[in-house]
Design a protein around this motif. Structure first.
Motif, PDB file in Angstrom:
ATOM      1  N   UNK A   1       0.831  -1.214   0.000  1.00 51.25           N
ATOM      2  CA  UNK A   1       0.000   0.000   0.000  1.00 51.25           C
ATOM      3  C   UNK A   1       0.862   1.260   0.000  1.00 51.25           C
ATOM      4  N   UNK A   2       2.185   1.098   0.074  1.00 49.76           N
ATOM      5  CA  UNK A   2       3.086   2.237  -0.021  1.00 49.76           C
ATOM      6  C   UNK A   2       3.670   2.399  -1.429  1.00 49.76           C
ATOM      7  N   UNK A   3       3.275   1.539  -2.326  1.00 48.90           N
ATOM      8  CA  UNK A   3       3.714   1.705  -3.709  1.00 48.90           C
ATOM      9  C   UNK A   3       3.132   3.017  -4.247  1.00 48.90           C
ATOM     10  N   UNK A   4       3.915   3.800  -4.980  1.00 52.23           N
ATOM     11  CA  UNK A   4       3.390   5.066  -5.519  1.00 52.23           C
ATOM     12  C   UNK A   4       2.119   4.898  -6.330  1.00 52.23           C
ATOM     13  N   UNK A   5       1.965   3.758  -6.983  1.00 54.86           N
ATOM     14  CA  UNK A   5       0.743   3.537  -7.742  1.00 54.86           C
ATOM     15  C   UNK A   5      -0.474   3.566  -6.821  1.00 54.86           C
ATOM     16  N   UNK A   6      -0.373   2.877  -5.694  1.00 50.31           N
ATOM     17  CA  UNK A   6      -1.520   2.819  -4.792  1.00 50.31           C
ATOM     18  C   UNK A   6      -1.725   4.146  -4.062  1.00 50.31           C
ATOM     19  N   UNK A   7      -0.640   4.798  -3.707  1.00 52.45           N
ATOM     20  CA  UNK A   7      -0.756   6.106  -3.059  1.00 52.45           C
ATOM     21  C   UNK A   7      -1.572   7.052  -3.927  1.00 52.45           C
ATOM     22  N   UNK A   8      -1.285   7.038  -5.243  1.00 49.35           N
ATOM     23  CA  UNK A   8      -2.048   7.890  -6.145  1.00 49.35           C
ATOM     24  C   UNK A   8      -3.465   7.367  -6.324  1.00 49.35           C
ATOM     25  N   UNK A   9      -3.613   6.060  -6.463  1.00 53.83           N
ATOM     26  CA  UNK A   9      -4.926   5.480  -6.713  1.00 53.83           C
ATOM     27  C   UNK A   9      -5.917   5.795  -5.601  1.00 53.83           C
ATOM     28  N   UNK A  10      -5.461   5.757  -4.346  1.00 49.64           N
ATOM     29  CA  UNK A  10      -6.372   5.969  -3.230  1.00 49.64           C
ATOM     30  C   UNK A  10      -6.630   7.459  -2.966  1.00 49.64           C
ATOM     31  N   UNK A  11      -5.906   8.352  -3.643  1.00 48.42           N
ATOM     32  CA  UNK A  11      -6.014   9.782  -3.353  1.00 48.42           C
ATOM     33  C   UNK A  11      -7.339  10.377  -3.819  1.00 48.42           C
ATOM     34  N   UNK A  12      -7.974   9.771  -4.828  1.00 43.63           N
ATOM     35  CA  UNK A  12      -9.257  10.276  -5.321  1.00 43.63           C
ATOM     36  C   UNK A  12      -9.849   9.233  -6.255  1.00 43.63           C
ATOM     37  N   UNK A  13     -11.066   9.497  -6.703  1.00 42.57           N
ATOM     38  CA  UNK A  13     -11.708   8.569  -7.635  1.00 42.57           C
ATOM     39  C   UNK A  13     -11.486   8.960  -9.096  1.00 42.57           C
ATOM     40  N   UNK A  14     -10.760  10.051  -9.339  1.00 46.85           N
ATOM     41  CA  UNK A  14     -10.604  10.515 -10.726  1.00 46.85           C
ATOM     42  C   UNK A  14      -9.158  10.822 -11.096  1.00 46.85           C
ATOM     43  N   UNK A  15      -8.190  10.255 -10.351  1.00 48.87           N
ATOM     44  CA  UNK A  15      -6.789  10.464 -10.720  1.00 48.87           C
ATOM     45  C   UNK A  15      -6.387   9.482 -11.816  1.00 48.87           C
ATOM     46  N   UNK A  16      -5.171   9.617 -12.333  1.00 52.82           N
ATOM     47  CA  UNK A  16      -4.735   8.820 -13.491  1.00 52.82           C
ATOM     48  C   UNK A  16      -4.613   7.333 -13.175  1.00 52.82           C
ATOM     49  N   UNK A  17      -4.539   6.982 -11.897  1.00 50.53           N
ATOM     50  CA  UNK A  17      -4.426   5.576 -11.514  1.00 50.53           C
ATOM     51  C   UNK A  17      -5.600   5.137 -10.649  1.00 50.53           C
ATOM     52  N   UNK A  18      -6.695   5.836 -10.767  1.00 49.04           N
ATOM     53  CA  UNK A  18      -7.867   5.547  -9.936  1.00 49.04           C
ATOM     54  C   UNK A  18      -8.363   4.116 -10.124  1.00 49.04           C
ATOM     55  N   UNK A  19      -8.184   3.578 -11.338  1.00 46.76           N
ATOM     56  CA  UNK A  19      -8.699   2.240 -11.646  1.00 46.76           C
ATOM     57  C   UNK A  19      -7.580   1.202 -11.712  1.00 46.76           C
TER      58      UNK A  19
ATOM     59  N   UNK B   1     -11.524   2.319   2.838  1.00 43.56           N
ATOM     60  CA  UNK B   1     -10.620   3.463   2.736  1.00 43.56           C
ATOM     61  C   UNK B   1     -11.438   4.740   2.897  1.00 43.56           C
ATOM     62  N   UNK B   2     -11.087   5.525   3.916  1.00 41.86           N
ATOM     63  CA  UNK B   2     -11.875   6.712   4.214  1.00 41.86           C
ATOM     64  C   UNK B   2     -11.673   7.853   3.244  1.00 41.86           C
ATOM     65  N   UNK B   3     -10.586   7.826   2.469  1.00 50.91           N
ATOM     66  CA  UNK B   3     -10.345   8.904   1.510  1.00 50.91           C
ATOM     67  C   UNK B   3     -11.267   8.747   0.307  1.00 50.91           C
ATOM     68  N   UNK B   4     -11.242   7.557  -0.295  1.00 49.80           N
ATOM     69  CA  UNK B   4     -12.109   7.326  -1.459  1.00 49.80           C
ATOM     70  C   UNK B   4     -13.528   6.955  -1.064  1.00 49.80           C
ATOM     71  N   UNK B   5     -13.702   6.591   0.206  1.00 46.46           N
ATOM     72  CA  UNK B   5     -15.003   6.124   0.690  1.00 46.46           C
ATOM     73  C   UNK B   5     -15.465   4.922  -0.131  1.00 46.46           C
ATOM     74  N   UNK B   6     -14.505   4.021  -0.327  1.00 42.76           N
ATOM     75  CA  UNK B   6     -14.748   2.759  -1.012  1.00 42.76           C
ATOM     76  C   UNK B   6     -13.920   1.667  -0.332  1.00 42.76           C
ATOM     77  N   UNK B   7     -14.260   0.442  -0.674  1.00 41.68           N
ATOM     78  CA  UNK B   7     -13.446  -0.693  -0.253  1.00 41.68           C
ATOM     79  C   UNK B   7     -12.399  -1.005  -1.329  1.00 41.68           C
ATOM     80  N   UNK B   8     -11.233  -1.482  -0.921  1.00 44.51           N
ATOM     81  CA  UNK B   8     -10.288  -2.053  -1.888  1.00 44.51           C
ATOM     82  C   UNK B   8     -10.044  -3.521  -1.530  1.00 44.51           C
ATOM     83  N   UNK B   9      -9.738  -4.290  -2.551  1.00 44.19           N
ATOM     84  CA  UNK B   9      -9.577  -5.735  -2.409  1.00 44.19           C
ATOM     85  C   UNK B   9      -8.133  -6.082  -2.052  1.00 44.19           C
TER      86      UNK B   9
END
Length: 551
Positions: A115-133, A162-170
């Protein structure tokens, strides 16, 4: 030792019938007095591995990582974690391995990241960033609960809020190991770029961790219960982990995985002599999955399952495992092993008493080396190391800590390699304390003690691996089982006009085996560890013994 080592040139399909030695770097050799092994330590001890007589080494993860799961939580696929050294240290190790004729396989853990990989850090930051999906995100049910009933192998739900995105991650494993979304082509492209990084660096192959976990069901359908036997309920599952109480139809082994493995293979095929071996954990479906993943020559080169990594060391079990593979996996290839970093050491699993442990260790490698397929050895098994008994306060394995005391975890097979009996911590480290204890029993079995003893487990491993390498019937030949009894395991390995008979008594009582028809047997004097005798057309076997002959 170095004077007798010679570099060898291996063919492009060197992996077929190869002997592979698994190195768990954090427990192999510490050169920095940190208490943790490192890549310079691997380089320092490569002579031991080469002299053993294997063809390749497989390195467990050394990538940059928070080490929540001992490196299987990667935060940078293209760098070395500082506790293991640097990329320059890796390059030096790779060069020295190649100089000694050893291929180098590295562990690719691409089903998930830290969860400290930069990909995940960006992904969890919002629902519309470049790595959101790039990871598997899902909304909660109306009552706030998880999207479905999927479970984590490490216990509990496979979903984390995850309280930032207000979603669950697998997460199939720890909550700090979020699963990548392979349905996104950009994720596949990025992962293949990391594989190319190591190919360009000169690695010879990849061990693909949890290779059937890459894809999930797009519709997030819940798994049905798993009923072990007719009439049983899911609550009757014998495992300490409720993960086994589900039929894992939708959270892994999805059909989309085939196309990704074809992409992976196409990349490897751009380089000469590279290979891939996949770890398949799929319960009763494992062989079908292996067949799907290795057929056609356009996916994985070979796979291994957990079939021989359990407590059963009987003629019927081993014959069933091999014959089932031969029947169901037509044009694929298998890699057999009795031990690895995730299971109790087989010297403890198979031996009934401490007194017979060394003998069983010798018999086990003799058998493994004569099976059809490639074989994988786990560091320390060449010394006959038993499972270490550890106190709870010494545990590092999150799985063991989670399920203690019902399950003691995997640290017992991960303790440091003993090199010199009279040195502190058996020569593994000069630190005040290693990351895991070094048992006194292991100190007595150190490499320097066994090197001087021609009857040691280590000496026997060297003789057996040399014998396997010298016989193409063993590395390339077919296999045909004889008889169907529970007490004796007998088979013929055949290639061209040459054939060899092997007969094993895996019981604690004398056994005999009658040669079929007009089979003529000529004992092979140079075959190590085969003490059985032939009387007329009957092979006589003492308890836990074997017989070898040319037929």
């Amino acid at each position: 030792m170095a004077a007798v080592l010679k570099s060898r040139t291996l063919p492009a399909d060197w992996w077929r019938g190869a002997s592979i030695y698994q190195v768990y770097p954090r427990s192999f050799q510490d050169t920095t007095a940190s208490g943790v092994g490192d890549l310079k330590g691997v380089t320092q001890r490569l002579g031991h591995i080469a002299f053993l007589g294997v063809d390749a080494i497989w390195l467990s993860p050394f990538f940059k990582s928070p080490q929540a799961d001992m490196g299987y939580d990667v935060s940078d696929y293209c760098d070395v974690d500082p506790q293991f050294g640097t990329l320059a240290d890796f390059d030096q190790m790779l060069t020295q391995a190649h100089r000694l004729g050893l291929k180098v396989i590295i562990d690719q853990v691409i089903s998930h990241t830290s969860d400290r990989h930069p990909w995940f850090v960006e992904s969890r930051s919002s629902r519309n960033n470049s790595k959101a999906d790039w990871y598997v995100w899902a909304d909660p049910k109306p009552d706030g609960s998880a999207p479905n009933n999927w479970l984590s192998i490490f216990g509990g739900p496979a979903w984390e809020w995850d309280g930032v995105r207000k979603q669950y991650y697998m997460h199939n494993f720890l909550t700090s190991q979020p699963d990548l979304n392979f349905h996104n082509p950009e994720v596949q492209d990025a992962l293949l770029e990391t594989v190319k990084f190591w190919l360009d660096r000169g690695v010879d192959g990849f061990r693909l961790d949890t290779v059937n976990y890459y894809f999930h069901d797009k519709h997030l359908r819940s798994n049905p219960p798993h009923y072990p036997e007719d009439g049983a309920t899911s609550a009757d599952a014998p495992d300490v982990n409720p993960y086994g109480m589900q039929e894992h139809l939708f959270d892994k082994t999805r059909p989309e995985n085939i196309a990704f493995l074809q992409r992976f293979r196409a990349l490897l095929d751009q380089y000469s002599g590279r290979m891939s071996v996949g770890e398949v954990g799929d319960g009763a479906r494992s062989l079908k999955t292996v067949a799907d993943y290795t057929s056609g020559g356009d996916k994985l080169h070979m796979c291994y399952t957990f079939d021989l990594l359990g407590p059963d060391f009987t003629a019927r079990h081993i014959r069933n495992c091999v014959t089932n593979f031969e029947r169901e996996v037509r044009d694929g290839w298998v890699c057999w092993a009795f031990s690895n970093h995730d299971v109790m050491r087989h010297a403890s699993r198979f031996a009934a008493t401490e007194e017979e442990r060394a003998h069983v260790a010798k018999l086990a490698i003799t058998l493994l080396a004569t099976l059809r397929g490639s074989i994988c050895l786990y560091q320390g098994e060449e010394l006959g190391l038993p499972e270490a008994e550890l106190a709870f306060e010494d545990l590092q394995d999150p799985y063991g800590i989670r399920f203690w005391p019902a399950f003691k975890g995997r640290d017992g097979c991960r303790t440091p390699m003993p090199w010199e009996a009279d040195q502190a911590f058996a020569g593994f480290t000069t630190a005040e304390k290693p990351w895991l204890p070094v048992p006194e029993l292991h100190r007595a079995l150190a490499v320097d003690q066994q090197e001087r003893d021609p009857q040691s487990v280590l000496s026997h491993y060297r003789r057996v691996l040399a014998f396997r390498r010298s016989r193409k019937e063993l590395t390339q030949g077919s296999i045909e089982f004889l008889g169907d009894g529970d007490d004796v395991l007998a088979f013929v390995r055949r290639r061209g006009g040459r054939a060899m008979l092997f007969v094993y008594n895996l019981t604690r009582a004398p056994q005999s085996f009658t040669l079929p028809g007009n089979m003529m047997a000529l004992p092979v004097p140079q075959a190590p560890g085969f003490a059985g005798t032939l009387s007329g057309n009957v092979v006589e076997l003492e308890p836990l013994s074997a017989y070898c002959a040319a037929v």
